[in-house]
Design a protein around this motif. Structure first.
Motif, PDB file in Angstrom:
ATOM      1  N   LEU A 141     -13.697 -13.593  53.154  1.00 51.36           N
ATOM      2  CA  LEU A 141     -14.350 -12.311  53.366  1.00 51.36           C
ATOM      3  C   LEU A 141     -13.403 -11.308  54.028  1.00 51.36           C
ATOM      4  CD1 LEU A 141     -16.894 -10.559  53.285  1.00 51.36           C
ATOM      5  CD2 LEU A 141     -17.556 -11.547  55.482  1.00 51.36           C
ATOM      6  N   SER A 142     -12.613 -11.767  54.980  1.00 54.21           N
ATOM      7  CA  SER A 142     -11.664 -10.882  55.651  1.00 54.21           C
ATOM      8  C   SER A 142     -10.621 -10.356  54.669  1.00 54.21           C
ATOM      9  CB  SER A 142     -10.992 -11.620  56.800  1.00 54.21           C
ATOM     10  OG  SER A 142     -10.025 -10.811  57.426  1.00 54.21           O
ATOM     11  N   LYS A 143     -10.135 -11.218  53.767  1.00 54.74           N
ATOM     12  CA  LYS A 143      -9.146 -10.788  52.784  1.00 54.74           C
ATOM     13  C   LYS A 143      -9.744  -9.778  51.807  1.00 54.74           C
ATOM     14  CE  LYS A 143      -5.884 -12.586  49.364  1.00 54.74           C
ATOM     15  NZ  LYS A 143      -6.298 -11.629  48.347  1.00 54.74           N
ATOM     16  N   LYS A 144     -10.975 -10.032  51.337  1.00 56.12           N
ATOM     17  CA  LYS A 144     -11.618  -9.108  50.405  1.00 56.12           C
ATOM     18  C   LYS A 144     -11.903  -7.770  51.079  1.00 56.12           C
ATOM     19  CE  LYS A 144     -11.684 -11.853  46.908  1.00 56.12           C
ATOM     20  NZ  LYS A 144     -10.817 -11.565  45.734  1.00 56.12           N
ATOM     21  N   LYS A 145     -12.247  -7.805  52.348  1.00 55.91           N
ATOM     22  CA  LYS A 145     -12.500  -6.562  53.078  1.00 55.91           C
ATOM     23  C   LYS A 145     -11.218  -5.739  53.206  1.00 55.91           C
ATOM     24  CE  LYS A 145     -14.717  -4.820  57.264  1.00 55.91           C
ATOM     25  NZ  LYS A 145     -15.406  -5.185  58.537  1.00 55.91           N
ATOM     26  N   GLU A 146     -10.089  -6.411  53.397  1.00 53.48           N
ATOM     27  CA  GLU A 146      -8.812  -5.709  53.457  1.00 53.48           C
ATOM     28  C   GLU A 146      -8.476  -5.079  52.117  1.00 53.48           C
ATOM     29  OE1 GLU A 146      -5.484  -4.388  55.603  1.00 53.48           O
ATOM     30  OE2 GLU A 146      -7.298  -5.443  56.277  1.00 53.48           O
ATOM     31  N   ASP A 147      -8.795  -5.775  51.020  1.00 57.30           N
ATOM     32  CA  ASP A 147      -8.556  -5.209  49.698  1.00 57.30           C
ATOM     33  C   ASP A 147      -9.425  -3.978  49.452  1.00 57.30           C
ATOM     34  OD1 ASP A 147      -6.767  -7.257  49.295  1.00 57.30           O
ATOM     35  OD2 ASP A 147      -8.194  -8.534  48.198  1.00 57.30           O
ATOM     36  N   ILE A 148     -10.686  -4.039  49.878  1.00 60.85           N
ATOM     37  CA  ILE A 148     -11.583  -2.889  49.722  1.00 60.85           C
ATOM     38  C   ILE A 148     -11.065  -1.694  50.525  1.00 60.85           C
ATOM     39  CG2 ILE A 148     -13.890  -2.038  50.282  1.00 60.85           C
ATOM     40  CD1 ILE A 148     -13.878  -3.678  47.791  1.00 60.85           C
ATOM     41  N   LYS A 149     -10.549  -1.962  51.692  1.00 55.53           N
ATOM     42  CA  LYS A 149     -10.020  -0.876  52.524  1.00 55.53           C
ATOM     43  C   LYS A 149      -8.858  -0.174  51.834  1.00 55.53           C
ATOM     44  CE  LYS A 149      -7.566  -1.963  56.072  1.00 55.53           C
ATOM     45  NZ  LYS A 149      -7.154  -2.479  57.400  1.00 55.53           N
ATOM     46  N   LYS A 150      -7.979  -0.941  51.223  1.00 54.40           N
ATOM     47  CA  LYS A 150      -6.838  -0.343  50.525  1.00 54.40           C
ATOM     48  C   LYS A 150      -7.301   0.455  49.305  1.00 54.40           C
ATOM     49  CE  LYS A 150      -3.559  -3.935  51.962  1.00 54.40           C
ATOM     50  NZ  LYS A 150      -2.665  -5.022  51.498  1.00 54.40           N
ATOM     51  N   CYS A 152     -10.180   1.939  48.906  1.00 56.70           N
ATOM     52  CA  CYS A 152     -10.825   3.171  49.373  1.00 56.70           C
ATOM     53  C   CYS A 152      -9.787   4.202  49.794  1.00 56.70           C
ATOM     54  CB  CYS A 152     -11.769   2.865  50.539  1.00 56.70           C
ATOM     55  SG  CYS A 152     -13.268   1.980  50.072  1.00 56.70           S
ATOM     56  N   ALA A 153      -8.730   3.759  50.460  1.00 52.78           N
ATOM     57  CA  ALA A 153      -7.681   4.689  50.883  1.00 52.78           C
ATOM     58  C   ALA A 153      -6.986   5.310  49.678  1.00 52.78           C
ATOM     59  CB  ALA A 153      -6.676   3.966  51.776  1.00 52.78           C
ATOM     60  N   ASN A 154      -6.681   4.498  48.680  1.00 46.12           N
ATOM     61  CA  ASN A 154      -6.042   5.033  47.472  1.00 46.12           C
ATOM     62  C   ASN A 154      -6.974   5.986  46.732  1.00 46.12           C
ATOM     63  OD1 ASN A 154      -3.756   3.515  48.011  1.00 46.12           O
ATOM     64  ND2 ASN A 154      -4.442   1.778  46.760  1.00 46.12           N
ATOM     65  N   TRP A 155      -8.246   5.653  46.690  1.00 43.89           N
ATOM     66  CA  TRP A 155      -9.220   6.502  45.998  1.00 43.89           C
ATOM     67  C   TRP A 155      -9.333   7.865  46.675  1.00 43.89           C
ATOM     68  CZ3 TRP A 155     -14.967   6.439  47.265  1.00 43.89           C
ATOM     69  CH2 TRP A 155     -15.664   7.328  46.436  1.00 43.89           C
ATOM     70  N   VAL A 156      -9.441   7.855  48.006  1.00 44.09           N
ATOM     71  CA  VAL A 156      -9.574   9.106  48.749  1.00 44.09           C
ATOM     72  C   VAL A 156      -8.334   9.978  48.578  1.00 44.09           C
ATOM     73  CG1 VAL A 156      -9.689  10.061  51.079  1.00 44.09           C
ATOM     74  CG2 VAL A 156     -11.230   8.210  50.425  1.00 44.09           C
ATOM     75  N   ALA A 157      -7.157   9.341  48.563  1.00 41.76           N
ATOM     76  CA  ALA A 157      -5.920  10.106  48.450  1.00 41.76           C
ATOM     77  C   ALA A 157      -5.707  10.646  47.031  1.00 41.76           C
ATOM     78  CB  ALA A 157      -4.738   9.230  48.862  1.00 41.76           C
ATOM     79  N   VAL A 166     -17.139   7.299  52.099  1.00 40.23           N
ATOM     80  CA  VAL A 166     -17.409   5.861  52.163  1.00 40.23           C
ATOM     81  C   VAL A 166     -18.654   5.563  52.980  1.00 40.23           C
ATOM     82  CG1 VAL A 166     -14.993   5.263  51.839  1.00 40.23           C
ATOM     83  CG2 VAL A 166     -15.872   5.606  54.149  1.00 40.23           C
ATOM     84  N   THR A 167     -19.144   6.527  53.749  1.00 37.61           N
ATOM     85  CA  THR A 167     -20.380   6.339  54.522  1.00 37.61           C
ATOM     86  C   THR A 167     -21.575   7.016  53.871  1.00 37.61           C
ATOM     87  OG1 THR A 167     -19.940   8.296  55.886  1.00 37.61           O
ATOM     88  CG2 THR A 167     -19.054   6.191  56.652  1.00 37.61           C
ATOM     89  N   ASP A 168     -21.402   7.557  52.675  1.00 44.01           N
ATOM     90  CA  ASP A 168     -22.488   8.233  51.991  1.00 44.01           C
ATOM     91  C   ASP A 168     -23.569   7.229  51.617  1.00 44.01           C
ATOM     92  OD1 ASP A 168     -23.324  10.835  50.505  1.00 44.01           O
ATOM     93  OD2 ASP A 168     -23.574   9.248  49.026  1.00 44.01           O
ATOM     94  N   PRO A 169     -24.854   7.528  51.890  1.00 42.07           N
ATOM     95  CA  PRO A 169     -25.927   6.566  51.563  1.00 42.07           C
ATOM     96  C   PRO A 169     -25.996   6.228  50.077  1.00 42.07           C
ATOM     97  CG  PRO A 169     -26.729   8.241  53.079  1.00 42.07           C
ATOM     98  CD  PRO A 169     -25.377   8.676  52.647  1.00 42.07           C
ATOM     99  N   GLY A 170     -25.791   7.232  49.212  1.00 42.45           N
ATOM    100  CA  GLY A 170     -25.830   6.955  47.786  1.00 42.45           C
ATOM    101  C   GLY A 170     -24.714   6.034  47.346  1.00 42.45           C
ATOM    102  N   PHE A 171     -23.519   6.204  47.908  1.00 40.81           N
ATOM    103  CA  PHE A 171     -22.398   5.320  47.594  1.00 40.81           C
ATOM    104  C   PHE A 171     -22.707   3.881  48.024  1.00 40.81           C
ATOM    105  CE2 PHE A 171     -18.244   3.530  48.993  1.00 40.81           C
ATOM    106  CZ  PHE A 171     -17.634   3.440  47.749  1.00 40.81           C
TER     107      PHE A 171
END
Length: 752
Positions: A141-150, A152-157, A166-171
């Motif tokens: 779970l920790s590894k998958k969470k790190e992948d999700i974080k990366k 999200c960062a690439n998506w935002v950039a 990433v905190t939007d209720p609909g998302f």
């Protein structure tokens, strides 16, 4: 004897029940047996909380993770003060949504597969399956969470999205649904995201379909409210800044049969006519209201609009209430001669005096220093110099102020509203010059990019204080900014630094600039408090007009008595302009009367009070009993805990009143209210109040459905401006209309 709760006289079954299993439960009497089902247990937990409740599982064997969100339903078996509840065996209920499942000690499959809709609506990510256990699961779970974080960062950039997405209720809801689908279909083979995500055209079509569906549902409520005079609409016109497409927008405000206030962004449709005449506005408005079945009911609708000539002429055949916020804003601008003219440029008093003189002098402004020969030239910025007529020694200023005080007895015959800028006394001209100087200084700070420099200096100072272990200085924002502004201006190269330094030195020399700004800010603060209250959009606001105008007039009178010189003149001018330009309507008086904390109508004239009482008495049927209804504890509805501090000080003081009379109006006037209600409908939602004052309750629903300003439609245009951005400037106007409408519907559902 057997009692079946699933019969016609019992609690009805609800659709989409999770289970139809029934379980006979023996009651206390051997001759009585009650048959429970999951449906009637769920209904009892939701709507009959005095007889049903949930209790935690007392069994020591209940160690499964599902018992963190499930409990056992219980029914009341005694009518004593201390209620005794007995657990209904064979069932388990969700702690949040009260969904009930048939349960035995050997299986918790139904409980583990439950997806709570309450947590789903709040946008919470919940795992209905068993949590990951053991060290291997935690590491994965920790590894998958790190992948999700990366990701999200690439998506935002890459897509230039805000971090808060990433905190939007609909998302979160979309991610939760993907997790659920993946769990449910994990045994069906490999699944890709393209198998789930729709195309952009499909999403747009779904927006159109959902908007049309919600319009059909809202249409029923709007027609019922309009037929009972409980609907108001605020229309206005807006143009986007990218394609200059004009939109006719409107918000709907109404009070339901249950006394709850609702408001929606009704439409924001393209205005296709080139000329925004009254006839075209009326045609467009009728066409949009016909979508909701309101065209034939326009004579029963109250329209709230600003003083635009085309809207006033278009709605002259209907009931119209003018926006209070627009009027107060116009009064304030006119007080300080800040009326904006599209053709003529406003000239400050200092400029008028200097245009008729031919002298050679140096003009110092925040942006330039140059030698200028003044003949008939009109300045485009405020000058930091002051004419010889305005700057004398301190004795001359005191003489002017004392002369103003000597003429206080003649204030009743002096018309301050007709005083032109050229005829202003020198102290009042100095105030207007101060306003111009402040605007120029702010403009200079923006052009010279000093805002960023101020921020960096404050951050550096905070870092040094933290290193030295010192607490940050407790100074006001204005004083700290002024000091930093002075320091930043000195280090800048001339002539800009010299201009700013000259203004600061002038303020220190005369010792009047900071004092004038402080006095001017005190006056504006009172107007700010009032304008904030009259522009409330999510609750009734019509009752605020009378107490706010009374408060504002009192503050202007008190300020006029305390101030001297130029500010004294503007306080007097504000009082006269407020009396001349603003008129209290009968709706404002009735709304304050129907608020239990303002029913004394403080600030209204005797004629207005008599007219209000006479109107209400004309609606009340004769009362032959005069007896007050019996009030039970369960009928009492407590007011909300969050209150507006500004409006609390304007409420009536509790007083001893006369004995109740035989009339409904007299009984209401004699009612002593201890609670403080920010929302008057909270008072009228109480059952015993509705029974005691049925006519006033109906009148309250009609009155409080009308807002006192058109601020709601302005907020709609602000939302439309964030939809029609530079990246989305090609959106079809019909799509914009659907998005605005669906956004309002979803926000209303979340609030409910």
């Amino acid at each position: 004897m057997s009692i079946d709760l699933t019969g016609d006289n019992a609690i009805p079954d609800l659709p989409n029940a999770s289970s139809s299993a029934s379980c006979p439960i023996p009651a206390q009497s051997s001759s009585t047996q009650v048959t429970y089902t999951s449906t009637n247990i769920k209904h009892g937990l939701r709507h009959d909380k005095s007889h049903y409740k949930i209790l935690s599982n007392p069994s020591k064997r209940a160690t499964a993770s599902c018992w963190a969100k499930f409990s056992l339903p219980a029914v009341r078996i005694s009518d004593e003060k201390e209620a005794i509840f007995s657990i209904i065996k064979g069932f388990a209920s969700c702690n949040s949504c009260f969904e009930t499942y048939f349960y035995n000690d050997s299986s918790t499959t139904n409980l583990n597969s439950h997806r709570c809709p309450m947590k789903h609506q709040r946008g919470q990510l919940t795992f209905s399956g068993n949590p990951l256990k053991g060290t291997i699961g935690a590491k994965l779970l920790s590894k998958k969470k790190e992948d999700i974080k990366k990701l999200c960062a690439n998506w935002v950039a890459c897509s230039m999205r805000p971090f808060s997405i990433v905190t939007d209720p609909g998302f979160k809801q979309i991610l939760q649904e993907c997790l659920t689908i993946g769990r449910d279909l994990r045994s069906e083979g490999e699944l890709t995201i393209d198998d789930l995500l729709p195309s952009d055209r499909t999403v747009r079509n779904e927006v159109d379909r959902a908007a049309q569906h919600e319009r059909n549902l809202l249409k029923i409520k709007l027609v019922a409210a309009a037929d009972d005079y409980r609907l108001s609409i605020s229309p206005d016109i807006w143009s986007d800044k990218y394609r200059n497409i004009s939109y006719l927008g409107a918000t709907a405000h109404f009070v339901g049969d249950n006394g709850i206030y609702h408001y929606f962004d009704l439409f924001c449709s393209e205005f296709k006519w080139k000329n925004k005449t009254a006839l075209n506005v009326l045609k467009m408005l009728e066409a949009q209201l016909s979508v909701f079945g309101l065209k034939e009911l326009m004579d029963k609708i109250t329209f709230v609009t600003d003083r635009g000539a085309n809207f006033i002429k278009a709605l002259m055949a209907f009931r119209v209430l003018l926006c209070v916020a627009h009027r107060l804003n116009n009064v304030l601008k006119k007080t300080f001669y800040q009326e904006i003219s599209k053709k003529n440029t406003i000239v400050s008093p200092g400029k008028i005096l200097t245009t008729s003189t031919s002298v050679c002098r140096t003009e110092i402004t925040p942006t330039k220093t140059e030698m200028t020969t003044i003949t008939t030239r009109t300045f485009t910025q405020a000058s930091s110099e002051v004419n010889e007529e305005d700057i004398d020694d301190k004795n001359d200023i005191d003489t002017e102020e004392s002369s103003d005080d000597d003429n206080d007895d003649d204030d009743d015959v002096v018309d301050y509203t007709s005083t032109t800028i050229a005829n202003l006394p020198p102290p009042a001209k100095a105030i207007l010059d101060m306003i111009k100087d402040c605007k120029s200084l702010v403009k200079y700070v923006k052009k010279a990019n000093l805002n960023r420099e101020l921020q960096l200096e404050r951050e550096k100072q905070n870092i040094n204080n933290s290193i030295n272990g010192e607490d940050p200085p407790y100074t006001t924002n204005n004083s700290s900014k002024a000091a930093t502004l002075h320091q930043s201006s000195v280090v800048r190269s001339p002539p800009e630094a010299a201009a700013a330094e000259d203004q600061l030195q002038y303020g220190r020399k005369t010792n009047c600039f900071p004092r004038s700004v402080s006095n001017f800010s005190c006056l504006l603060l009172e107007w700010k408090n009032v304008l904030k209250e009259v522009q409330v959009g999510n609750s009734p606001s019509l009752h605020c007009v009378l107490p706010c105008i009374t408060y504002l007039r009192e503050q202007m009178i008190n300020g006029e008595k305390k101030e001297r010189g130029g500010m004294k003149f503007f306080y007097k001018r504000a009082i006269q302009l407020l009396d001349n330009m603003f008129k209290l309507e009968d709706d404002h008086i009735r709304a304050s009367f129907l608020h239990p904390n303002y029913k004394q109508l403080r600030g209204a004239t005797k004629t207005q009070i008599k007219s209000c009482h006479a109107y209400c008495r004309g609606l009340v049927l004769p009362d032959t009993t005069g007896d007050d209804p019996v009030i039970s504890d369960k009928d009492v509805c407590e007011p909300p805990s969050k209150k507006s501090k500004f409006m609390l000080q304007l409420m009536d003081k509790n007083e001893i009143v006369k004995e109740p009379g035989m009339n409904e109006i007299d009984r209401y006037n004699a009612l002593t209210v201890e609670e403080e209600y920010t929302n008057p409908l909270t008072f009228w939602q109480q059952q015993h109040i509705q029974l005691a004052y049925p006519t006033l309750y109906r009148l309250a629903k009609r009155t409080f459905a009308v807002p006192c300003s058109s601020a709601a439609v302005e907020r709609q245009f602000s939302a439309a401006g964030q939809i029609v951005t530079q990246r989305r400037s090609n959106l079809d106007p019909s799509t914009v209309n659907n998005l605005i409408f669906l956004r309002s519907i979803e926000n209303s559902k979340r609030q409910m």
